[in-house]
Design a protein around this motif. Structure first.
Motif, PDB file in Angstrom:
ATOM      1  N   SER B 100       0.831  -1.189   0.000  1.00 35.76           N
ATOM      2  CA  SER B 100       0.000   0.000   0.000  1.00 35.76           C
ATOM      3  C   SER B 100       0.880   1.260   0.000  1.00 35.76           C
ATOM      4  O   SER B 100       0.666   2.197  -0.782  1.00 35.76           O
ATOM      5  N   ALA B 104       1.543   4.194  -2.937  1.00 38.94           N
ATOM      6  CA  ALA B 104       1.321   5.607  -2.630  1.00 38.94           C
ATOM      7  C   ALA B 104       2.593   6.420  -2.840  1.00 38.94           C
ATOM      8  O   ALA B 104       2.542   7.542  -3.342  1.00 38.94           O
ATOM      9  N   GLY B 108       2.048   8.369  -5.844  1.00 46.21           N
ATOM     10  CA  GLY B 108       1.539   9.584  -5.221  1.00 46.21           C
ATOM     11  C   GLY B 108       2.654  10.559  -4.929  1.00 46.21           C
ATOM     12  O   GLY B 108       2.670  11.685  -5.415  1.00 46.21           O
ATOM     13  N   HIS B 109       3.652  10.127  -4.154  1.00 50.93           N
ATOM     14  CA  HIS B 109       4.735  11.014  -3.727  1.00 50.93           C
ATOM     15  C   HIS B 109       5.663  11.360  -4.883  1.00 50.93           C
ATOM     16  O   HIS B 109       6.046  12.509  -5.068  1.00 50.93           O
ATOM     17  N   SER B 162       9.293   4.826   4.864  1.00 51.15           N
ATOM     18  CA  SER B 162       8.283   5.836   4.572  1.00 51.15           C
ATOM     19  C   SER B 162       8.688   7.170   5.189  1.00 51.15           C
ATOM     20  O   SER B 162       8.563   8.232   4.556  1.00 51.15           O
ATOM     21  N   SER B 170       1.809   8.740   6.373  1.00 48.81           N
ATOM     22  CA  SER B 170       0.573   8.673   5.596  1.00 48.81           C
ATOM     23  C   SER B 170       0.775   9.454   4.300  1.00 48.81           C
ATOM     24  O   SER B 170       1.164  10.615   4.342  1.00 48.81           O
ATOM     25  N   ALA B 172      -0.745  10.561   0.441  1.00 49.09           N
ATOM     26  CA  ALA B 172      -1.943  10.662  -0.398  1.00 49.09           C
ATOM     27  C   ALA B 172      -1.609  10.299  -1.839  1.00 49.09           C
ATOM     28  O   ALA B 172      -0.468  10.384  -2.262  1.00 49.09           O
ATOM     29  N   ILE B 173      -2.618   9.879  -2.568  1.00 53.34           N
ATOM     30  CA  ILE B 173      -2.437   9.523  -3.974  1.00 53.34           C
ATOM     31  C   ILE B 173      -3.705   9.872  -4.729  1.00 53.34           C
ATOM     32  O   ILE B 173      -4.818   9.742  -4.205  1.00 53.34           O
ATOM     33  N   THR B 258      -5.645   1.414  -0.981  1.00 58.37           N
ATOM     34  CA  THR B 258      -4.974   2.673  -1.311  1.00 58.37           C
ATOM     35  C   THR B 258      -5.765   3.447  -2.356  1.00 58.37           C
ATOM     36  O   THR B 258      -5.964   4.661  -2.235  1.00 58.37           O
ATOM     37  N   ASN B 262      -7.722   6.758  -1.490  1.00 55.06           N
ATOM     38  CA  ASN B 262      -6.813   7.754  -2.046  1.00 55.06           C
ATOM     39  C   ASN B 262      -5.642   8.072  -1.121  1.00 55.06           C
ATOM     40  O   ASN B 262      -5.077   9.162  -1.169  1.00 55.06           O
ATOM     41  N   SER B 263      -5.300   7.129  -0.256  1.00 51.84           N
ATOM     42  CA  SER B 263      -4.127   7.345   0.590  1.00 51.84           C
ATOM     43  C   SER B 263      -3.688   6.018   1.195  1.00 51.84           C
ATOM     44  O   SER B 263      -4.434   5.054   1.186  1.00 51.84           O
ATOM     45  N   ALA B 264      -2.454   6.023   1.692  1.00 53.32           N
ATOM     46  CA  ALA B 264      -1.936   4.819   2.342  1.00 53.32           C
ATOM     47  C   ALA B 264      -1.342   5.187   3.694  1.00 53.32           C
ATOM     48  O   ALA B 264      -0.804   6.278   3.856  1.00 53.32           O
TER      49      ALA B 264
END
Lengths: 284, 352
Positions: B100, B104, B108-109, B162, B170, B172-173, B258, B262-264
């Motif tokens: 997950s 993300a 995401g990042h 992480s 945490s 977001a994506i 995820t 919309n987040s992990a």
């Protein structure tokens, strides 16, 4: 005499520094029952494991049908027609009879991704083969193996080995856990296999069972082949003696005799006899 | 049977009836391994239908337990398969969290394509499963210990990396189309698309266990490893593949969650470790291996989900859900043992 199916020459096996088998030479002929006898720890199980491909021998050679062979895995041994059946039949109590019969060699039907286990065929063949060995109580291949008796499980395992073309059948204590009637049935199955020209290697503690079916006897004592003789060459007493540890028993008898001489023919009382017996135990 | 052999049959067995009565449908049902699980599922459903009322039976109520069942089921089915082969997997929690977070962070990042993130997330799951399987088969250390170690190790790795990479726990994506629709959307605003993934997993694994030859291998490996090896089954390969399967299931749920939320978060998923085992055991799989069915695991998963979600519809404090699950687990195991004994003690009927 027919050519040996399986011939071992000077086979030894050691685990690290511990030698378990010393220079075993044996011949196994088609249509013969070879009884492998010996006390616990004499190396019977190791010899079976070497024969069935679970362990590779440290030295010595194997010949199958006159050709040199090496078994790197049980599968190798199986491809050379050697099958091993363990005490409890090597079967799976919670699997159906049909599935258990075909484990590792499942019949399939259909094409490509739709190829599937042929349950009906498996069940039919399994039931037919078991019934051919005289077990008529088995009628449904979908029943679980755990519902079968010990003798029926042996029949399942033997029937399976024969069906897949085994010509050397190794049976490890097949009658040890069975009642008198069931054991007799398993012995009958052994005789049937023998009649089909299969070589049977029977490991047993029971002299009566060995005498009943054996053509050829090999006695292991502490990893060496202490005696190798054919049916009729030794009496029941001699075989019992050999199985019970051979020399150790003879020595014990000699000591009892000596005691009798010293004590003017008096038989030692049980406590003294026990001491004598303890004294005789191998110090390994 | 060949007539040649009839002479060897003991006379006492001569009365056996070869053709079995087909009318004994109820008797056969009782001997199925799933019967206990089916009774469990029906019981809790009726129980909560009575005490949860129409709210529980509404589409919303149904969706609430189906969604829980789907996510749990995607993990429980391959975990059940692994347990039938005689091994446990306690690492699914961290596999879920790590895959997950991988998705993300990658998509995401760092802003890489979502497809790449999903592939890496699933790949990480497969790799973890492969390592689990390799360690278990090579070292002989019980899978309980190996996967417990993996669960902790991977949890630490996920948290540590992480924080190093993103500075937070945490991420977001924004999944975008079509990843969102495929993995993380709600149908009719209620039903997770994961339900269809679950159905897919059930069909594929069900086929594998009950119809393909590999199912026979799995049952044999769990039933008696030594005998299975003797018949030529590649036992280590089978086990490694099953560990990869359970990890892949966990990674898939990681991806689904995820993309749904919309987040992990690094702490996601640990509840699945024991919940999956509970679902599998309620479903009639033998803890020591060798016995079980996909239908049983599905029923066990449904039972679990109905209890966990049904409690909210009764108006009682949800604290009681765990108590019910604990009692249910114990009752299920006892009941399954009984049904298994009935299946084993079967003997063909003889003519009177």
């Amino acid at each position: 005499m027919s050519e040996p199916l399986l011939k071992l020459t000077d086979v030894s096996k050691s685990y690290g520094a511990t030698a378990v088998l010393h220079d075993i030479s044996l011949e196994v002929r088609p249509g013969e029952v070879l009884c492998l006898l010996g006390d616990n720890g004499a190396g019977k199980s190791t010899l079976i494991k070497v024969l069935s491909g679970f362990h590779e021998p440290t030295s010595g050679t194997f010949e199958v049908d006159g050709k040199p062979a090496t078994f790197k895995s049980p599968r190798d041994a199986g491809e050379h027609g050697i099958a091993c059946v363990h005490q409890f039949g090597g079967t799976f109590p919670l699997m159906s009879i049909g599935r258990s019969f075909f484990v590792g060699a499942e019949p399939t039907k259909g094409w490509g991704p739709l190829r599937r286990f042929d349950r009906k065929f498996a069940g039919e063949v399994a039931v037919r083969e078991i019934r051919a060995l005289g077990i008529t109580r088995v009628t449904d291949g979908d029943r679980l193996v755990g519902g079968l008796s010990g003798g029926e499980r042996q029949a399942l395992a033997i029937g399976r080995a024969v069906y897949f073309g085994a010509n050397v059948l190794i049976l490890d204590e097949p009658t040890a856990a069975l009642g008198v009637k069931e054991a007799a049935h398993v012995l009958r199955i052994i005789m049937q296999a023998r009649q089909k020209g299969i070589a049977v290697i029977l490991v047993t503690h029971n002299v009566t069972h060995a005498m009943a079916v054996g053509d050829h006897f090999a006695v292991l004592i502490r990893g060496t082949l202490a005696a190798d003789f054919r049916k009729g060459e030794r009496t029941r007493e001699e075989i019992t003696d050999l199985m019970a540890g051979g020399e150790a028993m003879a020595e014990l008898e000699a000591e009892i005799e000596a005691y009798q001489r010293e004590h003017a023919g008096q038989v030692p009382d049980p406590a003294e006899l026990e001491q004598l017996a303890d004294h005789q135990k191998p110090t390994a | 049977m060949a007539p040649v052999h009839t002479s060897t049959a003991p006379a006492s067995d001569g009365a056996t009836v070869p053709s079995e009565s087909r009318g004994a449908a109820l008797g056969n049902l009782v001997r199925r391994p799933e019967t206990g699980a089916l009774i469990g599922t029906l019981s809790v459903f009726v129980f909560f239908a009575i005490f949860g009322g129409s709210q529980f039976l509404s589409a919303g109520g149904t969706a609430s337990w189906l969604n829980v069942a789907a996510e749990l089921g995607i993990i429980a089915i391959p975990v059940g398969l692994l347990m039938i082969s005689g091994e446990l997997d306690l690492s699914v929690g961290s596999v879920l969290a790590s895959s997950s977070m991988t998705l993300a962070i990658v998509s995401g990042h760092w802003g890489a394509p979502v497809g790449l993130g999903i592939l890496l997330a699933l790949g990480l799951g497969l790799l973890t499963g492969f390592l689990n399987g390799l360690l278990v088969t090579r070292t002989g250390v019980p899978s309980f210990v190996v996967t417990l170690a993996t669960n902790f190790g991977l949890a630490g790795l996920t948290l540590g990396l992480s924080r190093v990479i993103t500075g937070t726990t945490s991420v977001a994506i924004d999944p975008g189309s079509p990843a969102k629709e495929l993995f993380g959307t709600l149908l009719a605003n209620k039903f997770e698309v994961a339900i269809f993934w679950w159905i897919g997993v059930v069909l594929v694994v069900g086929w594998m266990l009950h119809a393909s030859r590999y199912g026979n291998w799995i049952l044999a490996v769990g039933g008696d490893t030594v005998s299975a090896r003797a018949t030529g089954i590649p036992v280590p390969k089978v086990k490694i593949a099953l560990f990869m399967g359970s990890a892949l299931g966990a990674a898939l749920v990681g991806v689904i969650q995820t993309l749904l939320y919309n987040s992990a978060q690094v702490a996601n998923g640990q509840a699945f470790v024991f919940n999956s085992i509970i679902a599998v055991v309620i479903g009639g799989v033998l803890l020591t291996g060798g016995y079980g069915s996909v239908v049983g695991v599905v029923l066990g998963t449904l039972t679990f989900a109905i209890v966990q979600q049904g409690i909210y519809y009764t108006g009682w404090n949800s604290d009681w859900a765990s108590l019910i699950l604990g009692i249910l687990l114990l009752a299920a195991v006892l009941m399954n043992n009984t049904f298994r004994k009935m299946a084993l003690s079967y003997a063909p009927k003889r003519k009177a």
